[in-house]
Design a protein around this motif. Structure first.
Motif: not given
Length: 184
Positions: A2-6, A67-72, A146-149
């Motif tokens: 995803a490239t959206n904000s949190s 931040m590359q995250a893993l949502l559970r 987060g935001s994409n730079a």
């Protein structure tokens, strides 16, 4: 990824998960996020959903600043204990949900990586609610938070440059050379 904000990825993901489960499993009388199984007036069978963790992913940084995250997530499949064949119906519903999630791959309407089903298992007896039987289905989804730079440039790096050690860093920016043919 995803490239959206949190907040926007979570705002899109929650209703997408609910809607997909409701559409595929119309026999669930309740499909809802963050509701406790022992809550008054719970219509069963139920699928009670929760996001339970957000871990930093082991995927490499993609250079976007996100931040590359893993949502559970977990789904509590709940049936009334007094229902005929409750034990078998509960297991069938939990396994059907787990296999459907695996085959679905991604939730429509929400940017994420592929669904990874972790387990379908009975809820701990200590957490059991009187008159109810529960199984848990757990899965994870990789997302970028987060935001994409590079959002202002449509996600592409506008121009790539190079230099050689030791002439690198801000003090040496004037010596950097453009990479030919690398412009978008």
């Amino acid at each position: 990824m995803a490239t959206n904000s949190s907040s926007s990825i979570l705002d899109a993901l929650h209703p997408a998960i609910e809607a997909a489960i409701r559409a595929r499993f119309p026999d669930f009388a309740t499909v809802e996020f963050y509701r406790e199984p022992g809550a008054e007036g719970l219509a069963t069978p139920a699928c009670l959903l929760a996001m339970t963790r957000c871990d930093r992913s082991k995927d490499k940084d993609d250079g976007s600043g996100q931040m590359q995250a893993l949502l559970r997530f977990e789904a509590r499949v709940v049936v009334a204990a007094a229902t005929a064949d409750a034990a078998l119906q509960l297991r069938k519903a939990a396994v059907a949900l787990a296999s459907w999630l695996h085959q679905l791959g991604r939730f429509p309407g929400a940017a994420s990586g592929a669904i990874d089903v972790i387990a379908a298992l009975p809820e701990d007896a200590a957490a059991a609610q009187p008159g109810l039987r529960t199984w848990l289905v757990e899965w994870s989804l990789p997302v970028a938070l987060g935001s994409n730079a590079w959002e202002e440039t449509g996600g592409a790096v506008p121009q790539a440059f190079y230099s050689f050690v030791p002439e690198i860093g801000r003090d040496h920016e004037a010596r950097y050379q453009p990479i030919e043919g690398a412009a978008p």
